[in-house]
Scaffold this motif. Structure first.
Motif, PDB file in Angstrom:
ATOM      1  N   LYS A  83      -5.606 -11.373  -3.461  1.00 15.57           N
ATOM      2  CA  LYS A  83      -5.953 -10.533  -2.317  1.00 15.57           C
ATOM      3  C   LYS A  83      -4.742 -10.019  -1.548  1.00 15.57           C
ATOM      4  CE  LYS A  83      -9.053 -10.753   1.760  1.00 15.57           C
ATOM      5  NZ  LYS A  83      -8.332  -9.688   2.397  1.00 15.57           N
ATOM      6  N   GLN A  84      -3.657 -10.772  -1.553  1.00 14.40           N
ATOM      7  CA  GLN A  84      -2.454 -10.385  -0.803  1.00 14.40           C
ATOM      8  C   GLN A  84      -1.950  -8.997  -1.223  1.00 14.40           C
ATOM      9  OE1 GLN A  84       0.777 -13.191  -1.156  1.00 14.40           O
ATOM     10  NE2 GLN A  84       2.126 -12.001   0.139  1.00 14.40           N
ATOM     11  N   ILE A  85      -1.970  -8.708  -2.523  1.00 18.02           N
ATOM     12  CA  ILE A  85      -1.503  -7.401  -3.010  1.00 18.02           C
ATOM     13  C   ILE A  85      -2.396  -6.293  -2.468  1.00 18.02           C
ATOM     14  CG2 ILE A  85      -1.144  -5.948  -5.051  1.00 18.02           C
ATOM     15  CD1 ILE A  85      -0.337  -8.535  -6.563  1.00 18.02           C
ATOM     16  N   LEU A  86      -3.708  -6.487  -2.564  1.00 21.22           N
ATOM     17  CA  LEU A  86      -4.645  -5.483  -2.045  1.00 21.22           C
ATOM     18  C   LEU A  86      -4.455  -5.287  -0.541  1.00 21.22           C
ATOM     19  CD1 LEU A  86      -7.004  -3.530  -2.414  1.00 21.22           C
ATOM     20  CD2 LEU A  86      -8.555  -5.476  -2.084  1.00 21.22           C
ATOM     21  N   ASP A  87      -4.316  -6.385   0.189  1.00 19.62           N
ATOM     22  CA  ASP A  87      -4.114  -6.286   1.645  1.00 19.62           C
ATOM     23  C   ASP A  87      -2.874  -5.460   1.969  1.00 19.62           C
ATOM     24  OD1 ASP A  87      -6.385  -7.817   2.011  1.00 19.62           O
ATOM     25  OD2 ASP A  87      -5.303  -9.675   2.478  1.00 19.62           O
ATOM     26  N   GLU A  88      -1.789  -5.681   1.232  1.00 17.16           N
ATOM     27  CA  GLU A  88      -0.564  -4.920   1.471  1.00 17.16           C
ATOM     28  C   GLU A  88      -0.726  -3.458   1.067  1.00 17.16           C
ATOM     29  OE1 GLU A  88       3.171  -6.826   0.308  1.00 17.16           O
ATOM     30  OE2 GLU A  88       2.158  -8.769   0.431  1.00 17.16           O
ATOM     31  N   CYS A  89      -1.471  -3.210   0.000  1.00 14.80           N
ATOM     32  CA  CYS A  89      -1.745  -1.830  -0.413  1.00 14.80           C
ATOM     33  C   CYS A  89      -2.545  -1.092   0.663  1.00 14.80           C
ATOM     34  CB  CYS A  89      -2.494  -1.800  -1.746  1.00 14.80           C
ATOM     35  SG  CYS A  89      -1.443  -2.109  -3.183  1.00 14.80           S
ATOM     36  N   ILE A  90      -3.491  -1.789   1.278  1.00 13.51           N
ATOM     37  CA  ILE A  90      -4.287  -1.186   2.356  1.00 13.51           C
ATOM     38  C   ILE A  90      -3.395  -0.812   3.540  1.00 13.51           C
ATOM     39  CG2 ILE A  90      -6.091  -1.658   4.079  1.00 13.51           C
ATOM     40  CD1 ILE A  90      -7.538  -3.287   1.802  1.00 13.51           C
ATOM     41  N   VAL A  91      -2.431  -1.672   3.873  1.00 11.24           N
ATOM     42  CA  VAL A  91      -1.481  -1.374   4.959  1.00 11.24           C
ATOM     43  C   VAL A  91      -0.677  -0.113   4.624  1.00 11.24           C
ATOM     44  CG1 VAL A  91       0.603  -2.201   6.159  1.00 11.24           C
ATOM     45  CG2 VAL A  91      -1.326  -3.755   5.796  1.00 11.24           C
ATOM     46  N   ILE A  92      -0.196  -0.029   3.382  1.00 11.63           N
ATOM     47  CA  ILE A  92       0.562   1.158   2.946  1.00 11.63           C
ATOM     48  C   ILE A  92      -0.311   2.405   3.056  1.00 11.63           C
ATOM     49  CG2 ILE A  92       1.624   2.301   0.944  1.00 11.63           C
ATOM     50  CD1 ILE A  92       2.507  -0.594   0.053  1.00 11.63           C
ATOM     51  N   ARG A  93      -1.543   2.306   2.575  1.00  7.54           N
ATOM     52  CA  ARG A  93      -2.466   3.450   2.632  1.00  7.54           C
ATOM     53  C   ARG A  93      -2.730   3.892   4.058  1.00  7.54           C
ATOM     54  NH1 ARG A  93      -7.261   5.095  -0.845  1.00  7.54           N
ATOM     55  NH2 ARG A  93      -7.827   5.812   1.196  1.00  7.54           N
ATOM     56  N   ASN A  94      -2.926   2.912   4.947  1.00  8.54           N
ATOM     57  CA  ASN A  94      -3.206   3.235   6.353  1.00  8.54           C
ATOM     58  C   ASN A  94      -2.007   3.929   6.995  1.00  8.54           C
ATOM     59  OD1 ASN A  94      -5.752   2.161   6.107  1.00  8.54           O
ATOM     60  ND2 ASN A  94      -5.235   0.208   7.055  1.00  8.54           N
ATOM     61  N   LYS A  95      -0.811   3.625   6.501  1.00 12.35           N
ATOM     62  CA  LYS A  95       0.406   4.217   7.046  1.00 12.35           C
ATOM     63  C   LYS A  95       0.678   5.613   6.473  1.00 12.35           C
ATOM     64  CE  LYS A  95       3.701   1.218   7.245  1.00 12.35           C
ATOM     65  NZ  LYS A  95       4.852   0.424   6.771  1.00 12.35           N
ATOM     66  N   GLN A  96       0.533   5.770   5.154  1.00 15.73           N
ATOM     67  CA  GLN A  96       0.967   7.019   4.510  1.00 15.73           C
ATOM     68  C   GLN A  96      -0.147   7.782   3.797  1.00 15.73           C
ATOM     69  OE1 GLN A  96       3.824   5.669   1.433  1.00 15.73           O
ATOM     70  NE2 GLN A  96       2.262   6.167  -0.086  1.00 15.73           N
ATOM     71  N   GLY A  97      -1.344   7.214   3.719  1.00 19.00           N
ATOM     72  CA  GLY A  97      -2.382   7.850   2.913  1.00 19.00           C
ATOM     73  C   GLY A  97      -2.192   7.458   1.460  1.00 19.00           C
ATOM     74  N   LYS A  98      -2.768   8.219   0.555  1.00 20.50           N
ATOM     75  CA  LYS A  98      -2.691   7.860  -0.869  1.00 20.50           C
ATOM     76  C   LYS A  98      -1.254   7.952  -1.377  1.00 20.50           C
ATOM     77  CE  LYS A  98      -3.840  12.416  -2.787  1.00 20.50           C
ATOM     78  NZ  LYS A  98      -2.908  12.709  -3.848  1.00 20.50           N
ATOM     79  N   CYS A  99      -1.027   7.382  -2.538  1.00 23.84           N
ATOM     80  CA  CYS A  99       0.276   7.469  -3.190  1.00 23.84           C
ATOM     81  C   CYS A  99       0.206   8.632  -4.181  1.00 23.84           C
ATOM     82  CB  CYS A  99       0.591   6.163  -3.919  1.00 23.84           C
ATOM     83  SG  CYS A  99       2.253   6.094  -4.605  1.00 23.84           S
TER      84      CYS A  99
END
Length: 168
Positions: free
Chosen positions: A42-58
């Motif tokens: 879950k830690q990876i997904l949680d960090e990905c969500i933080v990135i998404r919330n900051k910059q949107g999609k990759c």
């Protein structure tokens, strides 16, 4: 830089960083992406969500980093490969960007070993021979003061045979 080839499961590879062939949502998916998210936890997904919330999609060709959760690596570098659409020039350029941007990010983190999957050759249908050629050439042309070893991790026999030939 030493280049190595392994046939196996990228989630089991001992490296400072492993590369995830992510989708633009960064929320996990099928193939390598799903396997990394499942094994890493879950830690990876949680960090990905933080990135998404900051910059949107990759965007395709770009790369972002998270910690590796339960994986035997320090980092997961998530890069979004191109979906093969027949526009060879555009797809080749985007796939080159995946490798270059992942390597630049790894270098900025002081990574010594990095493992790559076969980006875009699964459900994104990038021709495996062409993808292998791009991966090998891009990696061989990359100059780094910190990266000592690059590992290509092939999941299937076909990709392994292609990379063996290209690295010979």
């Amino acid at each position: 830089m030493k280049v190595e080839l392994i046939k196996g499961d990228i989630t089991k590879i001992q490296a400072d960083a492993i590369v995830n062939a992510a989708n633009s949502s960064l929320l996990g998916g099928g193939g390598v992406d799903g396997a990394i998210h499942r094994a890493g936890g879950k830690q990876i997904l949680d960090e990905c969500i933080v990135i998404r919330n900051k910059q949107g999609k990759c965007n395709t060709g770009e790369a972002v980093v998270t910690t590796a959760g339960n994986l035997p690596a320090k980092y997961v570098i998530h890069t979004v490969g191109p979906v093969w659409n027949g526009d060879e020039k555009e797809c080749v350029s985007l796939l080159e960007n995946c490798y270059n941007n992942s390597l630049k990010l790894a270098e900025s983190l002081g990574v010594k070993t990095i493992a790559f999957p076969n980006i875009s050759t699964g459900v994104y249908r990038f021709p495996k021979e062409l993808a292998g050629k791009i991966a090998v050439e891009t990696v061989k042309n990359f100059r780094s003061d910190s990266i000592e070893k690059i590992i290509f991790v092939c999941f299937d026999d076909e990709n392994e045979a292609i990379y063996k030939r290209l690295l010979a």
